[in-house]
Design a protein around this motif. Structure first.
Motif, mmCIF file in Angstrom:
data_model
loop_
_atom_site.group_PDB
_atom_site.id
_atom_site.type_symbol
_atom_site.label_atom_id
_atom_site.label_comp_id
_atom_site.label_asym_id
_atom_site.label_seq_id
_atom_site.Cartn_x
_atom_site.Cartn_y
_atom_site.Cartn_z
ATOM 1 N N LYS A 139 41.250 119.273 89.793
ATOM 2 C CA LYS A 139 42.506 118.891 90.422
ATOM 3 C C LYS A 139 42.291 117.819 91.489
ATOM 4 O O LYS A 139 43.168 116.995 91.741
ATOM 5 C CB LYS A 139 43.167 120.120 91.047
ATOM 6 C CG LYS A 139 43.843 121.036 90.041
ATOM 7 C CD LYS A 139 45.061 120.361 89.443
ATOM 8 C CE LYS A 139 45.878 121.302 88.595
ATOM 9 N NZ LYS A 139 47.077 120.638 88.030
ATOM 10 N N ASP A 169 52.444 116.131 98.343
ATOM 11 C CA ASP A 169 51.543 115.978 97.195
ATOM 12 C C ASP A 169 50.746 114.689 97.367
ATOM 13 O O ASP A 169 51.213 113.606 97.022
ATOM 14 C CB ASP A 169 52.362 115.950 95.903
ATOM 15 C CG ASP A 169 51.481 116.008 94.669
ATOM 16 O OD1 ASP A 169 52.019 115.914 93.553
ATOM 17 O OD2 ASP A 169 50.251 116.136 94.817
ATOM 18 N N GLY A 194 48.034 125.067 95.933
ATOM 19 C CA GLY A 194 47.542 123.706 95.786
ATOM 20 C C GLY A 194 46.611 123.271 96.903
ATOM 21 O O GLY A 194 46.361 122.071 97.070
#
Length: 700
Positions: free
Chosen positions: A509, A265, A477
């Motif tokens: 995002k 991430d 993602g």
């Protein structure tokens, strides 16, 4: 003092100059490369190109008009790429010593065919099986370490593919060796070989390995394809092949799946609001913003999105991330010291599998597992090695802990998609876990959107498939990749309100808020009745400090949804930024009325009361807050209200409690950050210093 550049530094600079089409500088660097190697053949090749390019420049200087000049320049660049790759392969061979021990593919092929002929007329024995492993290992290594092809080398590889005596597993293994070699050194002939054999392959396994070779190599070398029109022409033909476009679309989805295995991430989840931090009158903590922050989530209205992701549910369940961690520790067996075995298709009778398993076989669910496509070939070999050290009970216990194992009691027919997934998993493990032979740069360490290669982008034509890929990329993602496919939808005229919603979502995002706003505005123009779009338009405008626009969108959202405490609160927040404090107070009171338990509204009323000089009301609301829970920020602000109200003793007591919660450094920082507010009420910087010292002396 920096020394001379290394060979590989010179090589990288040369390739960069060629990518930029700066031929003159590239020739100078090539000269240095050849000098470092002391290779007179390469020096002669560089001299030939330099001489020819010099003539081109001379004729231009003389004013001669040559319509073929640009094409000649491109041809010179292609030649220089080849010289650079020859130099690189020579350097690798000097380090590893591979060239001295390699037999030709033709020689290996002859031995393999002779062995196969022998086995046709007699029962295969253990010795012959081991000999076969030696030969396919040699074939793989000869492919893996091959130099740039000439016509003869290309013909030898084609002989293997065309041979009726060579097993398919050996053919696909050679294809893998050539593919990895091509990742390490660009070779136009090999790429043409991959493309041609993709078109003519009669088996799914060979076709998929050729497909992956085409896609990965073209993506890797996308910056130099301009110099190879024969490749771009070949790709145009392939992109007109419906099977190729379908395979490419499946490959892109499965690449996303593979890339998610080691997903890190990289993006911060908290939103930073610089404009708020600059305001003297606005502080997120004063309003309880953190407790009310909307979280951008996918739109439940996206029927198409959910349908496409639903169709890809098997990808979600069967990704490399599910099995990689389980089997990555089982690659230490001697079997995996051989690089070829990482990419060799699974065979139940492979001599590398322990004899007891080959003789008796595995039973029940363990046998079904090996016959299904649940595990990739590499993991099946690992599993076989593992079972020799365990009882049947232990084996079944491990199987029961693997995802999706319950229903595998029969063999599953292989599809092109499952074949491709299997191969990508094998490659993924090879690149991350194998530490023997030198390897090219790991292709799985890049976000591989095949659209980045213009030649491959032509394969993506179908609206439904493009939507599937973008939906799956969002699910995983991979927002940059999703954006590239959503923009492709727009370019091809496929974009509707959902596409623009998804595009805005991806930009949001990535914290590219202005791009998100532009996409949301397009979505709103196409479908103005979406509450989700209005909410995100309001949110993103608020984040970037467009408080007037944010307020307008919150008003529209309120009209669409009806009165809502959170919307009222956000309207109040925007009004505070616009310094319309009375109107803001009205909104905060409405929020409190609609949701009496909304602590953020109570906190906002208290702070706005200070801003509007209604100190009695401020003290009343801070008392109300502190009855529920004592927080450092509330205690500090209550201290401000008491001090402004002239109640110094109460202020000292509240500040002391705030100090205990916030600790010294944070307390002093907060006191200083509020000095402008206190100053408007007649409290000087000296007074703030004195008050801070009073509190410190009392607490320490």
């Amino acid at each position: 003092m920096s020394g001379k550049p290394t060979f590989w530094q010179l090589y990288k600079r040369t390739i960069n100059k060629l990518d930029e089409r700066h031929l003159g500088e590239a020739l100078e660097l090539l000269q240095e490369l050849a000098n470092v190697l002391g290779d007179w053949k390469l020096l002669d090749e560089v001299a030939d190109v330099n001489s020819a390019y010099g003539l081109l420049l001379y004729y231009m200087e003389q004013g001669n008009n040559d319509p073929a000049r640009e094409q000649q320049h491109t041809n010179f660049i292609a030649t220089c790429y080849n010289i650079a790759e020859k130099a690189a392969q020579t350097e690798r061979a000097l380090v590893t010593g591979t060239s001295a021990r390699m037999r030709s593919i033709s020689e290996i092929l002859k031995d393999m065919e002779n062995l196969e002929l022998k086995n046709i007329t007699s029962e295969p024995c253990e010795e012959d099986a081991n000999k076969h492993v030696e030969l396919y290992t040699e074939l793989f290594n000869a492919s893996y370490d091959s130099f740039l092809w000439n016509d003869e080398a290309a013909a030898q590889a084609q002989e293997v593919i065309d041979s009726a005596l060579i097993a398919e597993n050996d053919k696909v293994l050679m294809a893998s060796g050539l593919f990895i070699n091509c990742l390490q050194a660009f070779d136009a002939r090999k790429i043409i070989f991959f493309a041609d054999n993709y078109s003519t392959a009669t088996s799914s396994m060979l076709r998929i390995r050729m497909l992956v070779a085409v896609a990965f190599t073209l993506y890797t070398y996308r910056n130099r394809l301009f110099a190879y029109p024969v490749i771009t022409s070949k790709l145009k033909d392939l992109c007109n092949n419906p099977r190729f476009t379908t395979d490419m679309q499946n490959l892109q989805k499965l690449i996303i799946e593979s890339l998610s295995t080691h997903e890190v991430d990289r993006k911060m989840r908290e939103e930073i609001i610089p404009a708020m931090l600059k305001s003297h009158n606005f502080n997120p903590e004063k309003f309880g913003i953190n407790s009310l922050e909307e979280i951008s989530e996918s739109n439940p209205e996206w029927k198409n999105f959910e349908q496409q992701v639903g169709k890809l549910a098997e990808l979600e369940a069967a990704g490399a991330d599910i099995y990689y961690s389980t089997f990555s520790t089982l690659k230490r067996y001697p079997f995996f010291n051989n690089a070829a075995n990482w990419l060799y298709p699974f065979e139940e009778n492979h001599p590398g599998i322990p004899k007891q398993i080959r003789k008796t076989g595995l039973k029940g669910i363990a046998n079904a597992l090996l016959k299904s496509d649940v595990l990739c070939d590499s993991d099946k070999y690992s599993f076989c090695m593992l079972t020799t050290q365990m009882t049947d009970v232990q084996v079944n216990m491990i199987i029961s802990q693997l995802p999706e194992m319950g229903g595998y009691d029969t063999a599953i027919a292989q599809t092109s998609e499952s074949t491709c997934r299997n191969y990508l998993r094998n490659l993924f493990r090879f690149f991350y876990l194998y530490s023997g032979k030198s390897k090219p740069a790991n292709p799985f360490e890049t976000d591989m959107s095949l659209l980045d290669c213009n030649e491959l982008a032509e394969a993506f034509k179908d609206k439904t498939e493009i939507n599937k890929i973008s939906a799956y990329a969002i699910k995983k993602g991979k927002y940059d990749m999703a954006i590239s496919f959503l923009l492709l939808s727009e370019t091809k005229g496929f974009a509707d309100s959902e596409v623009y919603q998804e595009l805005g979502f991806c930009y949001q995002k990535k914290k590219s808020y202005f791009d998100a706003i532009a996409a949301y505005e397009k979505a709103n123009a196409l479908s103005g009745d979406s509450k989700w779009t209005l909410q995100h338009l309001a949110q993103t405008n608020r984040i970037v400090g467009n408080y007037k626009d944010a307020l307008n969108y919150y008003r529209l959202l309120e009209t669409a949804k009806g009165e809502d405490a959170k919307i009222a609160f956000r309207c109040g927040e925007c009004l505070v930024h616009l310094e319309s404090y009375d109107d803001a107070m009205h909104e905060f009171f409405k929020a409190e009325y609609l949701n009496p338990d909304m602590t953020a509204a109570t906190r906002a009323i208290a702070w706005c009361s200070i801003l509007t000089d209604d100190i009695k009301q401020a003290r009343k609301y801070y008392d109300k807050l502190l009855l529920k829970e004592e927080q450092g920020e509330d205690l500090l602000n209550a201290g401000h209200a008491a001090w402004i109200d002239g109640d110094t003793k109460a202020a000292v007591e509240l500040y002391s409690r705030a100090y205990a919660e916030l600790k010294r450094e944070e307390f002093l920082k907060r006191m200083q950050s509020d000095k402008e507010i206190l100053k408007t009420h007649g409290i000087s910087n000296y007074d703030i210093t004195f008050m801070s010292d009073i509190v410190i002396r009392k607490k320490e």
